[in-house]
Enzyme design. Structure first.
Site, PDB file in Angstrom:
ATOM      1  CE  LYS A 112       0.907  -6.655  -6.895  1.00 15.62           C
ATOM      2  NZ  LYS A 112       1.252  -5.445  -6.242  1.00 15.62           N
ATOM      3  CE  LYS A 201      -2.312  -1.502 -13.985  1.00 13.66           C
ATOM      4  NZ  LYS A 201      -1.987  -0.311 -13.196  1.00 13.66           N
ATOM      5  CE  LYS A 204       2.722   4.265 -10.085  1.00 15.97           C
ATOM      6  NZ  LYS A 204       2.571   4.254  -8.653  1.00 15.97           N
TER       7      LYS A 204
END
Ligand code: AQP
Length: 335
Positions: A112, A201, A204
């Site tokens: 991030k 991965k 969402k």
């Protein structure tokens, strides 16, 4: 006394088959063997802006998905994190005993912050700080209930290690207080990869059209997404040389079907990729159709869902308050 289990999901985006195979399916499997608490971790969700009405709706949707998957609210507590104030209180106390260097080592934080660097806006550093603190809040969620086992997907394994380190550090500074939890990963499906990019991965927050199969996707959409999955240049399935896209499809099939390795090899060796995708798609649809039917029944009775969440919070609050009381006394704080 049964060992306590704690796990949770963020009520953001659309829950997908990665969340199901990595965590939810495992919860259902072990729910009657342990004293289970399954949480909707909404305090984690608000580390980035959430539309309040949408967040509220997502909390209910997530709870209904737990129930549709087969979590039994008579035996397990299903609860919302923000309904139990002790989560935030313990998170602060654990923040005070967690060296910043431990947090900076977390892969999720590094990913991030790397993304944020390119933005170069001071204000946008805020989510980065939140990403750093996220694992401390997660540690608080788990340690608050003295959980012995935490069933999660592989992406959370590093955060679980940090939880163990924080528990041990607190115990050595202030005396034995926390149970040091173990991680439980599923044997197949611990890391479901993106269907459009099997090196990432399934997530969402990914934006690709064909990235994920959401648990509430219509059968036709599920079939389309799987039929478009990235594979490799081989013509047919060869278990020894298959690339990540084909291995991902095989492991999705295996995680849903529960078939052993040798049956999988017999079934799929030499199969053309188009046929492999059809079989995977039908296996996923066969599992998700009854799941979605249960979801519709559960959401048709919002009062029942609200009562389940209220009951869950009431059941777990005494455990949480007792832990916070002990922690405060150990630290010399006012109780
Ligand atoms: N791809 C995955 N394969 C297996 N397990 C997974 N989990 C998530 N993705 C996969 C597991 O699902 C549980 C709930 O996850 P979460 O909602 O707390 O947050 P997350 O892990 O950050 O989920 P996403 O889908 O990847 O969301 P974003 O895009 O926000 O990062 C956890 O047990 C997790 O391991």
């Amino acid at each position: 006394m049964r060992t306590r289990v704690f796990s949770g999901m963020q009520p953001t985006g659309n829950l997908h088959i990665g969340n199901y195979l990595g965590a939810l399916k495992n919860w259902v499997r072990i729910q009657h063997d342990y004293e289970c608490i399954f949480c909707i971790v909404d305090l984690h969700a608000v580390t980035v802006y959430q539309n309040p009405a949408e967040l509220r709706a997502k909390i209910n949707e997530t709870a209904a998905l737990y129930l549709a998957a087969g979590i039994d609210p008579k035996d397990c507590a299903i609860m919302v994190q923000s309904a139990v104030p002790a989560h935030a209180e313990l998170a602060w106390m654990l923040t005070c005993v967690t060296p910043i260097g431990w947090l900076e080592r977390m892969t999720q934080y590094k990913v991030k912050s790397a993304k944020q660097e390119s933005v170069g806006d001071g204000l946008l550093q805020y989510p980065v700080l939140m990403a750093a603190e996220y694992p401390v809040l997660m540690a608080a969620d788990i340690l608050l209930y003295q959980a012995g086992i935490v069933p999660v997907g592989e992406d959370q394994a590093q955060h679980l290690e940090l939880t163990r380190d924080v528990a041990q550090r607190f115990n050595s500074l202030y005396g034995d207080t926390f149970v040091v939890p173990d991680t439980s990963l599923p044997t197949v499906g611990a890391r479901v990869m993106g269907l459009d990019d099997p090196t990432q991965k399934m997530s969402k927050s990914a934006t690709g059209m064909n990235h994920a199969v959401a648990l509430l996707d219509a059968p036709d959409k599920i079939r389309k997404t799987i039929m478009r999955a990235t594979t490799d240049s081989n013509p047919e399935v060869d278990f020894d040389t298959a690339g990540p896209g084909v291995l991902n499809l095989l492991s999705i099939y295996q995680a849903f079907s529960g078939e052993p390795d040798d049956t999988m090899k017999t079934r799929f060796t030499g199969m053309r990729y188009g046929d492999l995708k059809k079989q995977v798609a039908e296996m996923v649809v066969a599992h998700l159709e009854p799941f979605q039917q249960r979801y519709r029944e559960i959401t048709a009775d919002p009062a029942c869902l609200a009562a389940i969440l209220r009951d869950g919070a009431e059941r777990v609050s005494p455990i949480a308050n007792s832990t916070v009381g002990t922690v405060k006394r150990r630290m010399g704080l006012y109780t």
